[in-house]
Design a protein around this motif. Structure first.
Motif, mmCIF file in Angstrom:
data_model
loop_
_atom_site.group_PDB
_atom_site.id
_atom_site.type_symbol
_atom_site.label_atom_id
_atom_site.label_comp_id
_atom_site.label_asym_id
_atom_site.label_seq_id
_atom_site.Cartn_x
_atom_site.Cartn_y
_atom_site.Cartn_z
ATOM 1 N N ARG A 67 0.835 -1.207 0.000
ATOM 2 C CA ARG A 67 0.000 0.000 0.000
ATOM 3 C C ARG A 67 0.865 1.250 0.000
ATOM 4 N N LYS A 68 0.251 2.365 -0.361
ATOM 5 C CA LYS A 68 0.950 3.655 -0.314
ATOM 6 C C LYS A 68 0.785 4.253 1.090
ATOM 7 N N GLU A 69 1.383 3.587 2.064
ATOM 8 C CA GLU A 69 1.302 4.054 3.447
ATOM 9 C C GLU A 69 2.681 4.483 3.918
ATOM 10 N N GLU A 70 2.692 5.400 4.867
ATOM 11 C CA GLU A 70 3.975 5.913 5.353
ATOM 12 C C GLU A 70 4.661 4.868 6.228
ATOM 13 N N ILE A 71 5.951 4.709 6.028
ATOM 14 C CA ILE A 71 6.743 3.821 6.884
ATOM 15 C C ILE A 71 7.341 4.690 7.989
ATOM 16 N N ASN A 72 6.824 4.539 9.194
ATOM 17 C CA ASN A 72 7.271 5.346 10.333
ATOM 18 C C ASN A 72 7.141 4.522 11.609
ATOM 19 N N ASP A 73 7.357 5.150 12.755
ATOM 20 C CA ASP A 73 7.274 4.426 14.035
ATOM 21 C C ASP A 73 5.909 3.774 14.211
ATOM 22 N N ALA A 74 4.861 4.483 13.812
ATOM 23 C CA ALA A 74 3.489 3.969 13.964
ATOM 24 C C ALA A 74 3.273 2.718 13.109
ATOM 25 N N PHE A 75 3.917 2.673 11.943
ATOM 26 C CA PHE A 75 3.824 1.497 11.068
ATOM 27 C C PHE A 75 4.366 0.265 11.789
ATOM 28 N N PHE A 76 5.539 0.403 12.416
ATOM 29 C CA PHE A 76 6.148 -0.733 13.103
ATOM 30 C C PHE A 76 5.360 -1.126 14.358
ATOM 31 N N LEU A 77 4.806 -0.153 15.035
ATOM 32 C CA LEU A 77 3.956 -0.452 16.198
ATOM 33 C C LEU A 77 2.759 -1.292 15.776
ATOM 34 N N LYS A 78 2.123 -0.905 14.685
ATOM 35 C CA LYS A 78 0.949 -1.653 14.208
ATOM 36 C C LYS A 78 1.327 -3.057 13.760
ATOM 37 N N LYS A 79 2.419 -3.185 13.012
ATOM 38 C CA LYS A 79 2.821 -4.503 12.514
ATOM 39 C C LYS A 79 3.158 -5.454 13.672
ATOM 40 N N ILE A 80 3.884 -4.954 14.671
ATOM 41 C CA ILE A 80 4.251 -5.803 15.813
ATOM 42 C C ILE A 80 3.014 -6.142 16.637
ATOM 43 N N ASN A 81 2.099 -5.193 16.752
ATOM 44 C CA ASN A 81 0.839 -5.453 17.462
ATOM 45 C C ASN A 81 0.005 -6.501 16.718
ATOM 46 N N ASP A 82 -0.025 -6.418 15.387
ATOM 47 C CA ASP A 82 -0.734 -7.426 14.575
ATOM 48 C C ASP A 82 -0.133 -8.820 14.803
ATOM 49 N N ALA A 83 1.201 -8.867 14.840
ATOM 50 C CA ALA A 83 1.891 -10.141 15.070
ATOM 51 C C ALA A 83 1.534 -10.703 16.444
ATOM 52 N N TRP A 84 1.446 -9.852 17.435
ATOM 53 C CA TRP A 84 1.085 -10.276 18.794
ATOM 54 C C TRP A 84 -0.348 -10.796 18.842
ATOM 55 N N HIS A 85 -1.267 -10.124 18.124
ATOM 56 C CA HIS A 85 -2.655 -10.591 18.092
ATOM 57 C C HIS A 85 -2.751 -11.991 17.476
ATOM 58 N N TYR A 86 -1.961 -12.234 16.434
ATOM 59 C CA TYR A 86 -1.940 -13.578 15.831
ATOM 60 C C TYR A 86 -1.506 -14.618 16.860
ATOM 61 N N ARG A 87 -0.442 -14.333 17.604
ATOM 62 C CA ARG A 87 0.027 -15.296 18.630
ATOM 63 C C ARG A 87 -1.025 -15.503 19.710
ATOM 64 N N GLN A 88 -1.695 -14.444 20.109
ATOM 65 C CA GLN A 88 -2.748 -14.580 21.127
ATOM 66 C C GLN A 88 -3.887 -15.459 20.608
ATOM 67 N N LYS A 89 -4.265 -15.253 19.362
ATOM 68 C CA LYS A 89 -5.376 -16.021 18.788
ATOM 69 C C LYS A 89 -5.027 -17.492 18.593
ATOM 70 N N THR A 90 -3.730 -17.786 18.391
ATOM 71 C CA THR A 90 -3.322 -19.174 18.160
ATOM 72 C C THR A 90 -2.747 -19.846 19.411
ATOM 73 N N GLY A 91 -2.744 -19.122 20.533
ATOM 74 C CA GLY A 91 -2.388 -19.738 21.812
ATOM 75 C C GLY A 91 -0.920 -19.706 22.178
ATOM 76 N N TYR A 92 -0.151 -18.789 21.586
ATOM 77 C CA TYR A 92 1.275 -18.674 21.914
ATOM 78 C C TYR A 92 1.503 -17.325 22.592
ATOM 79 N N THR A 93 1.477 -17.327 23.901
ATOM 80 C CA THR A 93 1.567 -16.041 24.601
ATOM 81 C C THR A 93 2.733 -15.955 25.582
ATOM 82 N N GLU A 94 3.036 -17.059 26.280
ATOM 83 C CA GLU A 94 4.096 -16.966 27.286
ATOM 84 C C GLU A 94 5.472 -16.883 26.626
#
Length: 390
Positions: A67-94
């Motif tokens: 996408r034509k989205e800005e690559i900045n600190d907020a971009f990395f925060l969102k991507k890492i948060n998305d990755a964390w949500h995937y782990r939470q949904k699939t049961g990998y949290t500890e």
């Protein structure tokens, strides 16, 4: 800075693969700053994505977004948060691989989560530049007890980066204890292999539960004893683990004691290639033999050599298995495909005059997701097979 692709390129780019090689580029306009963000266009001028560029690397551009989205600190925060949500949904949290590079749409970034501690690898220049944003995101999302950098890996040198390791937070004791499958293990964040612990086998360690009950078990390439200690926990009668590294064996014995299983587990520092052949000649036999060797090659030129190594070690392992016993074997060499790995085990069985029955065949744990078409995300092969006389 704009990158224009040749009209005839590999369909993998259009299909989502983030890597763009130098020979796929028609031209680059604007001043090229290594590590900077570039816009990428197909040969017909349509927008292909946005990523970081490094002319020194064989992979000139790694795409971060389509996408034509800005690559900045907020971009990395969102991507890492998305990755964390995937782990939470699939049961990998500890304990989990929080970010698995290309599989989490963050090429060349690895983040392992060990409870409240995080280990980071930035394996390309364009990702290394964003290290402060990555650390900031981890602090914001997790308020961790510690963050450590394990960039002591040779692949960084291909990007013009130096190897380094150290604290990305306030210093902390880098020997920690984690929980896995009801067991405790020491993790050496500073000096352990890779990021200190192999999280990718955590599901596979549970898979041995039934076959090891009441069994005499041999584990080779044991590293810090995780498979072997699981075997003892699941009811093995005796467990011998061998590894060439004295320090790994020392930690394996400490892990066994930590779980009160040091009476069942015994770890020795020997070379598996040397001793397994001799033990077979001596008539030693085990109910279960477990093999978890390191990657035998990182380059395509040496694939055949790696296959020969896998065949040899599995052949020797099979000769030590009692009739009707089990082989537990792995390969983490991503250049050896699942099909080639199974063919190699089959060839080893034929040479050992054994017949095999597959019990289970799987990849790494699901916190290391696989993206179809990105072969490097589908790297671990794990097989349990029954082995019997022909």
């Amino acid at each position: 800075m704009n990158v224009y692709l040749k009209r005839r390129i590999a369909t993998r780019i259009a299909n989502g693969h983030p890597w763009i090689f130098n020979n796929e580029i028609e031209k680059i306009t604007g001043e090229v700053q290594p590590g900077a963000i570039a816009d990428v266009f197909y040969g017909d001028g349509t927008f292909a994505g946005r990523g970081y560029i490094n002319p020194q690397s064989q992979i000139t551009v790694r795409l971060l977004t389509r996408r034509k989205e800005e690559i900045n600190d907020a971009f990395f925060l969102k991507k890492i948060n998305d990755a964390w949500h995937y782990r939470q949904k699939t049961g990998y949290t500890e304990n989990c691989r929080l970010v698995f590079g290309e599989a989490d749409y963050l090429p060349a970034l690895i983040i392992d989560k060990f409870n409240d501690y995080f280990v980071v690898q930035t394996l390309a220049l364009g990702m290394d530049i964003w290290k402060p944003a990555i650390v900031k995101a981890l602090q914001q999302l997790f308020n961790p007890k510690g963050i450590y950098e394990r960039n002591d890996v040779p692949v960084r040198e291909l990007e013009g980066l130096k190897q380094q390791k150290g604290f990305l937070s306030e210093p902390f004791d880098t020997t920690i204890i984690i929980n896995e499958n009801g067991l405790k293990f020491y993790v050496g964040i500073e000096n352990g292999q890779k990021t200190g612990y192999f999280l990718d086998q955590q599901d596979n360690r549970r898979a041995i539960k039934h076959i090891v009950n009441g069994a005499d078990v041999l584990g080779a390439f044991t590293y810090t004893g995780t498979f072997e200690i699981h075997a003892a926990h699941y009811g093995a009668k005796s467990v011998l683990g061998i590894d060439i590294s004295e320090s790994a064996v020392e930690q394996a014995n400490r892990n066994a004691a930590l779980n009160g299983l040091d009476k069942i587990c015994d770890f020795k520092a020997v070379n598996a290639f040397d001793v397994l052949k001799g033990w077979a000649k001596d008539g030693k036999q085990y109910d279960v033999v477990m093999l978890d060797p390191p990657a035998f090659t990182k380059s395509r030129e040496n694939i055949q050599k790696a296959v020969t190594g896998y065949k040899e070690i599995n052949l020797r392992g099979m000769k030590l298995i009692k009739n009707g016993g089990f082989l537990v074997t792995s390969s983490c060499t991503n250049l050896v495909s699942p099909e080639l790995f199974l063919q190699t085990i089959d060839a080893a069985a034929k040479d050992a005059r054994k017949k095999t029955r597959q019990v289970t065949f799987r990849a790494q744990a699901s916190d290391h997701p696989i993206i179809w078409g990105m072969e490097n995300t589908n790297y671990l092969k794990f097989l349990i097979a029954e082995v019997s006389e022909r």
